[in-house]
Design a protein around this motif. Sequence first.
Motif, PDB file in Angstrom:
ATOM      1  N   ALA A 161       0.862  -1.181   0.000  1.00 27.19           N
ATOM      2  CA  ALA A 161       0.000   0.000   0.000  1.00 27.19           C
ATOM      3  C   ALA A 161       0.896   1.228   0.000  1.00 27.19           C
ATOM      4  CB  ALA A 161      -0.903   0.004   1.224  1.00 27.19           C
ATOM      5  N   ASP A 162       0.655   2.116  -0.941  1.00 32.04           N
ATOM      6  CA  ASP A 162       1.407   3.364  -1.027  1.00 32.04           C
ATOM      7  C   ASP A 162       0.433   4.521  -1.074  1.00 32.04           C
ATOM      8  OD1 ASP A 162       4.437   2.821  -1.516  1.00 32.04           O
ATOM      9  OD2 ASP A 162       3.390   1.326  -2.742  1.00 32.04           O
ATOM     10  N   LEU A 163       0.634   5.478  -0.168  1.00 32.02           N
ATOM     11  CA  LEU A 163      -0.184   6.685  -0.118  1.00 32.02           C
ATOM     12  C   LEU A 163       0.698   7.849  -0.533  1.00 32.02           C
ATOM     13  CD1 LEU A 163      -2.893   8.015   0.645  1.00 32.02           C
ATOM     14  CD2 LEU A 163      -1.995   8.218   2.978  1.00 32.02           C
ATOM     15  N   PHE A 164       0.287   8.546  -1.594  1.00 35.88           N
ATOM     16  CA  PHE A 164       1.050   9.655  -2.148  1.00 35.88           C
ATOM     17  C   PHE A 164       0.290  10.958  -1.920  1.00 35.88           C
ATOM     18  CE2 PHE A 164       2.058   5.914  -4.632  1.00 35.88           C
ATOM     19  CZ  PHE A 164       3.432   5.976  -4.795  1.00 35.88           C
ATOM     20  N   TYR A 165       0.921  11.891  -1.214  1.00 39.11           N
ATOM     21  CA  TYR A 165       0.370  13.237  -1.073  1.00 39.11           C
ATOM     22  C   TYR A 165       1.019  14.086  -2.146  1.00 39.11           C
ATOM     23  CZ  TYR A 165      -1.568  12.196   3.543  1.00 39.11           C
ATOM     24  OH  TYR A 165      -2.288  11.679   4.578  1.00 39.11           O
ATOM     25  N   GLY A 166       0.267  14.474  -3.143  1.00 36.42           N
ATOM     26  CA  GLY A 166       0.775  15.320  -4.212  1.00 36.42           C
ATOM     27  C   GLY A 166       0.352  16.757  -4.011  1.00 36.42           C
ATOM     28  N   ARG A 167       0.717  17.581  -4.957  1.00 41.87           N
ATOM     29  CA  ARG A 167       0.396  19.008  -4.886  1.00 41.87           C
ATOM     30  C   ARG A 167      -1.102  19.259  -4.993  1.00 41.87           C
ATOM     31  NH1 ARG A 167      -0.079  22.506  -8.920  1.00 41.87           N
ATOM     32  NH2 ARG A 167       0.867  21.077 -10.394  1.00 41.87           N
ATOM     33  N   THR A 168      -1.775  18.496  -5.871  1.00 38.67           N
ATOM     34  CA  THR A 168      -3.188  18.748  -6.123  1.00 38.67           C
ATOM     35  C   THR A 168      -4.072  17.520  -5.929  1.00 38.67           C
ATOM     36  OG1 THR A 168      -2.933  18.271  -8.482  1.00 38.67           O
ATOM     37  CG2 THR A 168      -2.684  20.576  -7.785  1.00 38.67           C
ATOM     38  N   GLU A 169      -3.457  16.398  -5.550  1.00 35.96           N
ATOM     39  CA  GLU A 169      -4.240  15.174  -5.387  1.00 35.96           C
ATOM     40  C   GLU A 169      -3.585  14.234  -4.390  1.00 35.96           C
ATOM     41  OE1 GLU A 169      -4.397  13.230  -9.195  1.00 35.96           O
ATOM     42  OE2 GLU A 169      -2.396  12.379  -8.969  1.00 35.96           O
ATOM     43  N   ILE A 170      -4.378  13.265  -3.964  1.00 33.25           N
ATOM     44  CA  ILE A 170      -3.890  12.168  -3.151  1.00 33.25           C
ATOM     45  C   ILE A 170      -4.080  10.906  -3.976  1.00 33.25           C
ATOM     46  CG2 ILE A 170      -4.377  10.745  -1.125  1.00 33.25           C
ATOM     47  CD1 ILE A 170      -5.078  13.216   0.357  1.00 33.25           C
ATOM     48  N   ARG A 171      -3.069  10.038  -3.955  1.00 31.70           N
ATOM     49  CA  ARG A 171      -3.167   8.750  -4.638  1.00 31.70           C
ATOM     50  C   ARG A 171      -2.966   7.642  -3.626  1.00 31.70           C
ATOM     51  NH1 ARG A 171       1.099   9.872  -8.264  1.00 31.70           N
ATOM     52  NH2 ARG A 171       1.972   7.881  -7.628  1.00 31.70           N
ATOM     53  N   LEU A 172      -3.777   6.621  -3.714  1.00 36.97           N
ATOM     54  CA  LEU A 172      -3.633   5.421  -2.905  1.00 36.97           C
ATOM     55  C   LEU A 172      -3.487   4.262  -3.876  1.00 36.97           C
ATOM     56  CD1 LEU A 172      -3.688   3.975  -0.145  1.00 36.97           C
ATOM     57  CD2 LEU A 172      -6.189   3.882  -0.359  1.00 36.97           C
ATOM     58  N   GLU A 173      -2.334   3.588  -3.824  1.00 36.13           N
ATOM     59  CA  GLU A 173      -2.049   2.453  -4.701  1.00 36.13           C
ATOM     60  C   GLU A 173      -1.979   1.198  -3.828  1.00 36.13           C
ATOM     61  OE1 GLU A 173      -1.594   2.660  -8.074  1.00 36.13           O
ATOM     62  OE2 GLU A 173      -1.795   4.842  -8.098  1.00 36.13           O
ATOM     63  N   LEU A 174      -2.806   0.225  -4.128  1.00 29.82           N
ATOM     64  CA  LEU A 174      -2.866  -1.029  -3.385  1.00 29.82           C
ATOM     65  C   LEU A 174      -2.603  -2.155  -4.365  1.00 29.82           C
ATOM     66  CD1 LEU A 174      -6.176   0.061  -1.737  1.00 29.82           C
ATOM     67  CD2 LEU A 174      -3.982  -0.058  -0.545  1.00 29.82           C
ATOM     68  N   GLN A 175      -1.649  -3.028  -4.030  1.00 26.88           N
ATOM     69  CA  GLN A 175      -1.267  -4.067  -4.982  1.00 26.88           C
ATOM     70  C   GLN A 175      -0.940  -5.360  -4.249  1.00 26.88           C
ATOM     71  OE1 GLN A 175       2.622  -3.902  -7.261  1.00 26.88           O
ATOM     72  NE2 GLN A 175       1.151  -3.374  -8.854  1.00 26.88           N
ATOM     73  N   ASP A 176      -1.306  -6.477  -4.866  1.00 28.38           N
ATOM     74  CA  ASP A 176      -0.900  -7.783  -4.343  1.00 28.38           C
ATOM     75  C   ASP A 176      -0.284  -8.601  -5.467  1.00 28.38           C
ATOM     76  OD1 ASP A 176      -2.821  -9.634  -5.682  1.00 28.38           O
ATOM     77  OD2 ASP A 176      -4.329  -8.669  -4.434  1.00 28.38           O
ATOM     78  N   ASN A 177       0.388  -9.684  -5.091  1.00 26.67           N
ATOM     79  CA  ASN A 177       1.001 -10.559  -6.089  1.00 26.67           C
ATOM     80  C   ASN A 177       0.204 -11.855  -6.234  1.00 26.67           C
ATOM     81  OD1 ASN A 177       1.684 -11.831  -3.667  1.00 26.67           O
ATOM     82  ND2 ASN A 177       3.782 -12.283  -4.293  1.00 26.67           N
ATOM     83  N   GLY A 178      -1.096 -11.754  -6.041  1.00 27.33           N
ATOM     84  CA  GLY A 178      -1.972 -12.923  -6.083  1.00 27.33           C
ATOM     85  C   GLY A 178      -2.390 -13.335  -7.474  1.00 27.33           C
ATOM     86  N   ASP A 204      -2.499 -13.178 -12.523  1.00 26.66           N
ATOM     87  CA  ASP A 204      -1.633 -12.012 -12.391  1.00 26.66           C
ATOM     88  C   ASP A 204      -2.031 -11.202 -11.170  1.00 26.66           C
ATOM     89  OD1 ASP A 204       0.375 -10.255 -13.010  1.00 26.66           O
ATOM     90  OD2 ASP A 204      -0.607  -9.397 -14.754  1.00 26.66           O
ATOM     91  N   ARG A 205      -1.175 -10.303 -10.801  1.00 24.76           N
ATOM     92  CA  ARG A 205      -1.413  -9.437  -9.645  1.00 24.76           C
ATOM     93  C   ARG A 205      -2.624  -8.532  -9.837  1.00 24.76           C
ATOM     94  NH1 ARG A 205       3.416  -7.002  -8.107  1.00 24.76           N
ATOM     95  NH2 ARG A 205       4.454  -8.718  -9.104  1.00 24.76           N
ATOM     96  N   THR A 206      -3.068  -7.956  -8.732  1.00 24.97           N
ATOM     97  CA  THR A 206      -4.167  -7.000  -8.756  1.00 24.97           C
ATOM     98  C   THR A 206      -3.663  -5.663  -8.236  1.00 24.97           C
ATOM     99  OG1 THR A 206      -5.852  -8.701  -8.448  1.00 24.97           O
ATOM    100  CG2 THR A 206      -6.456  -6.462  -7.820  1.00 24.97           C
ATOM    101  N   THR A 207      -4.059  -4.587  -8.909  1.00 22.78           N
ATOM    102  CA  THR A 207      -3.728  -3.237  -8.473  1.00 22.78           C
ATOM    103  C   THR A 207      -5.015  -2.432  -8.380  1.00 22.78           C
ATOM    104  OG1 THR A 207      -1.585  -3.336  -9.589  1.00 22.78           O
ATOM    105  CG2 THR A 207      -2.404  -1.151  -8.983  1.00 22.78           C
TER     106      THR A 207
END
Length: 128
Positions: free
Chosen positions: A54-71, A107-110
């Motif tokens: 899980a990666d949470l990115f605080y950007g200048r104009t947005e927030i991104r949450l990236e969730l990934q597994d290797n399932g 394959d993985r899921t994102t």
Amino acid sequence: MFRKMTATTSLQAKFNCHGECLPLPNGWDESLLRIAQESLTNTIHHAHATQFWADLFYGRTEIRLELQDNGKGFDVNAAHAGFGLLGIGERVEEMGGELMIKSGGGDRTTVSVRVPLPPELHNGVDVE
């Protein structure tokens, strides 16, 4: 949360936060937490994965949450019995964001969430 949820599993979960943490509009922090929780729950119960990121990115104009597994992945266009993905979509919509799910057989899921920050919260820093 990740440690508690994966304590009795062989799944290794990692969380990273990128950028300058900002105070968010009311309810957003809980919505992002619940989205991550639901994605991790799906991974634990369905993906047969060994790793979850899980990666949470605080950007200048947005927030991104990236969730990934290797399932094993799943067909994103197929009907699903539970309400997990529906709930994730509703939470993202309530925040005015965009949801993208990438997966496929074997394959993985994102799960990617992009939420624009209200102009008064723009912090002048962009993290990629």
